[in-house]
Scaffold this motif. Sequence first.
Motif, PDB file in Angstrom:
ATOM      1  N   VAL A  54      -6.013   8.775  -3.986  1.00  0.00           N
ATOM      2  CA  VAL A  54      -4.657   7.518  -3.602  1.00  0.00           C
ATOM      3  C   VAL A  54      -4.698   7.897  -2.614  1.00  0.00           C
ATOM      4  O   VAL A  54      -3.953   6.834  -1.708  1.00  0.00           O
ATOM      5  CB  VAL A  54      -3.901   8.751  -4.012  1.00  0.00           C
TER       6      VAL A  54
ATOM      7  N   ALA B 109      -0.742   1.210 -10.322  1.00  0.00           N
ATOM      8  CA  ALA B 109      -1.941   0.593  -9.452  1.00  0.00           C
ATOM      9  C   ALA B 109      -2.500  -0.771 -10.000  1.00  0.00           C
ATOM     10  O   ALA B 109      -2.747  -1.516  -8.931  1.00  0.00           O
ATOM     11  CB  ALA B 109      -3.253   2.333  -9.848  1.00  0.00           C
TER      12      ALA B 109
ATOM     13  N   TRP C 168      -1.425  -4.084  -7.470  1.00  0.00           N
ATOM     14  CA  TRP C 168      -2.103  -4.559  -6.290  1.00  0.00           C
ATOM     15  C   TRP C 168      -2.962  -5.747  -6.418  1.00  0.00           C
ATOM     16  O   TRP C 168      -3.297  -6.476  -5.836  1.00  0.00           O
ATOM     17  CB  TRP C 168      -3.580  -3.737  -6.826  1.00  0.00           C
TER      18      TRP C 168
ATOM     19  N   LEU D 227       2.695   1.374  -3.282  1.00  0.00           N
ATOM     20  CA  LEU D 227       1.862   1.561  -4.164  1.00  0.00           C
ATOM     21  C   LEU D 227       1.238   3.430  -4.307  1.00  0.00           C
ATOM     22  O   LEU D 227       1.473   4.287  -5.415  1.00  0.00           O
ATOM     23  CB  LEU D 227       1.507   1.007  -4.767  1.00  0.00           C
TER      24      LEU D 227
ATOM     25  N   TYR E 178      -5.059   4.326  -0.805  1.00  0.00           N
ATOM     26  CA  TYR E 178      -4.108   2.900  -0.379  1.00  0.00           C
ATOM     27  C   TYR E 178      -3.492   2.822   1.196  1.00  0.00           C
ATOM     28  O   TYR E 178      -3.564   2.373   1.422  1.00  0.00           O
ATOM     29  CB  TYR E 178      -2.889   3.684  -1.862  1.00  0.00           C
TER      30      TYR E 178
ATOM     31  N   SER F 137       0.892  -1.192   0.118  1.00  0.00           N
ATOM     32  CA  SER F 137       0.242   0.204  -0.050  1.00  0.00           C
ATOM     33  C   SER F 137       0.708   1.108   0.361  1.00  0.00           C
ATOM     34  O   SER F 137       0.295   2.063  -0.596  1.00  0.00           O
ATOM     35  CB  SER F 137      -0.945  -0.127   1.157  1.00  0.00           C
TER      36      SER F 137
ATOM     37  N   SER G  83     -11.124   0.773  -9.185  1.00  0.00           N
ATOM     38  CA  SER G  83     -10.540   1.072  -6.702  1.00  0.00           C
ATOM     39  C   SER G  83     -11.660   0.224  -6.583  1.00  0.00           C
ATOM     40  O   SER G  83     -11.421   0.690  -5.263  1.00  0.00           O
ATOM     41  CB  SER G  83     -10.992   2.673  -7.823  1.00  0.00           C
TER      42      SER G  83
ATOM     43  N   VAL H 228       2.400   5.864  -7.024  1.00  0.00           N
ATOM     44  CA  VAL H 228       1.108   7.012  -7.779  1.00  0.00           C
ATOM     45  C   VAL H 228       1.649   8.154  -7.697  1.00  0.00           C
ATOM     46  O   VAL H 228       0.696   9.429  -8.428  1.00  0.00           O
ATOM     47  CB  VAL H 228      -0.311   6.789  -7.432  1.00  0.00           C
TER      48      VAL H 228
ATOM     49  N   ASP I 179      -1.130   6.500 -12.839  1.00  0.00           N
ATOM     50  CA  ASP I 179      -2.442   5.495 -12.535  1.00  0.00           C
ATOM     51  C   ASP I 179      -1.723   3.726 -12.385  1.00  0.00           C
ATOM     52  O   ASP I 179      -2.384   3.094 -12.444  1.00  0.00           O
ATOM     53  CB  ASP I 179      -3.755   5.788 -12.465  1.00  0.00           C
TER      54      ASP I 179
END
Length: 207
Positions: free
Chosen positions: A178, A61, A64, A48, A181, A45, A126, A52, A58
């Motif tokens: 963001v 992402a 994940w 990333l 995250y 988390s 998301s 970002v 993005d």
Amino acid sequence: MEENKLSERESLELISRMISSTREGLKVGAGNTFLCFGYFTAALSILLFMLVFFTQNDTWAYGWFLMFVFWGFMEARRRKDLKQESVVTYTDTVLAKVWWIIGWLFLITVLMMGVVSAAHGYGDFSLMLPLSLLYGGIGTSITGIIIKERSVMYAPLVGFAFAVYMLMQYTFHEPATVDWYLYFGLSFIIMMVIPGHILNKKAKHSC
């Protein structure tokens, strides 16, 4: 007559081993598993978020999806450890089935989101963040109920709160940020890392 007495004694020893295996295996094993998932998720988390945030790209992402790779690794290791166990209790089997279903929930959600996104030509993955908190929290709470550990039962409530907050943002037509995250990583620290340390500490004192 002597054979009956021997049989009874062996039965008591077997029951004793099963109880001991369940008590130690659930607490130490579940604790270590929680720690692995919790720390990995928290680290991912933060990583990333930084990628970002500082690159404003993005595309990072998609990192994940490493969660599925890690889940596969942990599942393979669990199966290997299970083969080495001399006694596998019913509780061990139930917990394995619970998390197997949770894993399928993750997979089905991603597949469905992919199909719908392809059909519409656009998709926002998301939504996986709050859904993952709900799935992971439910699995963790069920585990806590089964092993009768309050910290594991109630810690996921924090993750549920963050998940509801994220979903409510969708209802207000606000885009995901963001910052989600960090909410995600913090939730896993609270609902997995902390209970994991508590489980291992209790197991250590019970030995």
